[in-house]
Design a protein around this motif. Structure first.
Motif, mmCIF file in Angstrom:
data_model
loop_
_atom_site.group_PDB
_atom_site.id
_atom_site.type_symbol
_atom_site.label_atom_id
_atom_site.label_comp_id
_atom_site.label_asym_id
_atom_site.label_seq_id
_atom_site.Cartn_x
_atom_site.Cartn_y
_atom_site.Cartn_z
ATOM 1 N N TYR A 67 0.827 -1.199 0.000
ATOM 2 C CA TYR A 67 0.000 0.000 0.000
ATOM 3 C C TYR A 67 0.868 1.258 0.000
ATOM 4 O O TYR A 67 2.008 1.248 0.423
ATOM 5 C CB TYR A 67 -0.938 0.014 1.212
ATOM 6 N N ARG A 68 0.272 2.311 -0.508
ATOM 7 C CA ARG A 68 0.834 3.652 -0.398
ATOM 8 C C ARG A 68 0.111 4.349 0.747
ATOM 9 O O ARG A 68 -1.039 4.001 1.050
ATOM 10 C CB ARG A 68 0.589 4.448 -1.678
ATOM 11 N N PRO A 69 0.731 5.374 1.364
ATOM 12 C CA PRO A 69 0.029 6.106 2.428
ATOM 13 C C PRO A 69 -1.325 6.667 1.982
ATOM 14 O O PRO A 69 -2.222 6.841 2.791
ATOM 15 C CB PRO A 69 1.007 7.226 2.792
ATOM 16 N N SER A 70 -1.480 6.906 0.688
ATOM 17 C CA SER A 70 -2.751 7.416 0.156
ATOM 18 C C SER A 70 -3.870 6.376 0.217
ATOM 19 O O SER A 70 -5.034 6.704 -0.003
ATOM 20 C CB SER A 70 -2.566 7.851 -1.301
ATOM 21 N N GLY A 71 -3.512 5.122 0.493
ATOM 22 C CA GLY A 71 -4.500 4.049 0.527
ATOM 23 C C GLY A 71 -4.547 3.229 -0.742
ATOM 24 O O GLY A 71 -5.260 2.233 -0.822
ATOM 25 N N GLN A 72 -3.789 3.651 -1.758
ATOM 26 C CA GLN A 72 -3.752 2.870 -2.988
ATOM 27 C C GLN A 72 -3.086 1.516 -2.722
ATOM 28 O O GLN A 72 -2.136 1.431 -1.946
ATOM 29 C CB GLN A 72 -2.969 3.589 -4.075
ATOM 30 N N LEU A 73 -3.610 0.491 -3.401
ATOM 31 C CA LEU A 73 -3.055 -0.858 -3.289
ATOM 32 C C LEU A 73 -2.466 -1.287 -4.625
ATOM 33 O O LEU A 73 -2.961 -0.899 -5.684
ATOM 34 C CB LEU A 73 -4.135 -1.853 -2.872
ATOM 35 N N LEU A 74 -1.425 -2.098 -4.554
ATOM 36 C CA LEU A 74 -0.774 -2.628 -5.746
ATOM 37 C C LEU A 74 -1.413 -3.962 -6.118
ATOM 38 O O LEU A 74 -1.519 -4.855 -5.283
ATOM 39 C CB LEU A 74 0.716 -2.839 -5.471
ATOM 40 N N GLU A 157 3.123 -15.162 -16.211
ATOM 41 C CA GLU A 157 1.698 -15.138 -15.889
ATOM 42 C C GLU A 157 1.204 -13.715 -15.652
ATOM 43 O O GLU A 157 0.009 -13.443 -15.768
ATOM 44 C CB GLU A 157 1.425 -15.950 -14.621
ATOM 45 N N ILE A 158 2.106 -12.806 -15.303
ATOM 46 C CA ILE A 158 1.741 -11.440 -14.934
ATOM 47 C C ILE A 158 1.945 -10.516 -16.129
ATOM 48 O O ILE A 158 3.038 -10.434 -16.682
ATOM 49 C CB ILE A 158 2.586 -10.959 -13.730
ATOM 50 N N SER A 159 0.873 -9.815 -16.521
ATOM 51 C CA SER A 159 0.968 -8.935 -17.692
ATOM 52 C C SER A 159 1.000 -7.456 -17.323
ATOM 53 O O SER A 159 1.351 -6.630 -18.164
ATOM 54 C CB SER A 159 -0.206 -9.197 -18.638
ATOM 55 N N ALA A 160 0.633 -7.111 -16.078
ATOM 56 C CA ALA A 160 0.617 -5.707 -15.665
ATOM 57 C C ALA A 160 0.703 -5.621 -14.148
ATOM 58 O O ALA A 160 0.311 -6.549 -13.442
ATOM 59 C CB ALA A 160 -0.661 -5.019 -16.152
ATOM 60 N N ALA A 161 1.230 -4.494 -13.678
ATOM 61 C CA ALA A 161 1.261 -4.179 -12.245
ATOM 62 C C ALA A 161 0.849 -2.719 -12.123
ATOM 63 O O ALA A 161 1.450 -1.847 -12.760
ATOM 64 C CB ALA A 161 2.655 -4.404 -11.678
ATOM 65 N N ARG A 162 -0.192 -2.453 -11.316
ATOM 66 C CA ARG A 162 -0.721 -1.089 -11.210
ATOM 67 C C ARG A 162 -1.182 -0.787 -9.788
ATOM 68 O O ARG A 162 -1.557 -1.675 -9.035
ATOM 69 C CB ARG A 162 -1.925 -0.909 -12.135
ATOM 70 N N TRP A 163 -1.201 0.504 -9.492
ATOM 71 C CA TRP A 163 -1.723 1.004 -8.213
ATOM 72 C C TRP A 163 -3.178 1.378 -8.400
ATOM 73 O O TRP A 163 -3.540 2.007 -9.395
ATOM 74 C CB TRP A 163 -0.922 2.229 -7.777
ATOM 75 N N PHE A 164 -4.015 1.037 -7.403
ATOM 76 C CA PHE A 164 -5.435 1.326 -7.483
ATOM 77 C C PHE A 164 -5.932 1.962 -6.191
ATOM 78 O O PHE A 164 -5.645 1.468 -5.103
ATOM 79 C CB PHE A 164 -6.251 0.041 -7.706
#
Length: 187
Positions: A67-74, A157-164
């Motif tokens: 997580y980022r302090p903003s609450g976003q999750l990877l 197996e992994i095609s992308a990594a993003r923060w949400f």
């Protein structure tokens, strides 16, 4: 003459290993969000998962909520299941759960993180017809130290990594992640 059902025997052995892993994790980590799941699988998949649980106690490996302090999750996009998932995977023979989670995070997202302990501990019951076993899914919590992603997944197996901030609807175990974020990150 009585025949011994080897799959039943292995499932029983796996359940004992899962029990040991569960208690070891609970002894080492406080205030963990606990969940329960049930997966019905084919007989072949049951055999594979039972073998994994026999080795480590975990049918699906170890994972990390980053997580980022903003609450976003990877989250990472796992093409094999066509979902957004937490970075994570199988535990190698020389690894403990946390080491496996750290390695998988590096491979699947390339993000550095400060591990804070176990965030979620799921007990997953696995059935196939009359066969049943269970295992643990340890999910560690970690604060992001870097946020740029880089995928170096050896399994492709992994095609992308993003923060949400808002988790996509097609996020595996979405409700668990939202419950964790509300419990741990929101005042």
């Amino acid at each position: 003459m009585t025949t011994i059902d080897s799959l039943w025997f292995r499932a029983n052995e796996a359940s004992q290993r899962a029990e040991q892993a569960y208690h070891r994790l609970r002894e080492r980590h406080d205030a963990v969000l606990e969940r329960e799941r049930h997966r019905r699988v084919s007989r072949g998949r049951f055999r594979t998962l039972t073998e994994r649980v026999e080795r480590t106690g975990a049918p699906y490996g170890a994972h990390t909520i980053v997580y980022r302090p903003s609450g976003q999750l990877l989250l990472v996009r796992h093409e094999g299941v066509d979902l957004w998932v937490l970075p994570g995977g199988e535990v190698a023979p020389e690894e403990d759960f946390e080491r496996a989670a750290v390695r998988e995070l590096a491979e699947e997202a390339g993000v550095d993180a400060d591990y804070e302990g176990l965030g979620v501990l799921t007990r997953v019951r696995i059935t196939s017809g009359e066969y049943e076993t269970w295992g643990v899914i340890p999910v560690f919590a970690a604060r992001a130290l870097t946020t740029e992603t880089h995928i170096a997944d050896p399994d492709d197996e992994i095609s992308a990594a993003r923060w949400f901030g808002d988790l996509p609807e097609d996020t595996r175990d979405r409700e668990d992640l939202l419950a964790w974020r509300e419990r741990e990150l929101e005042p």
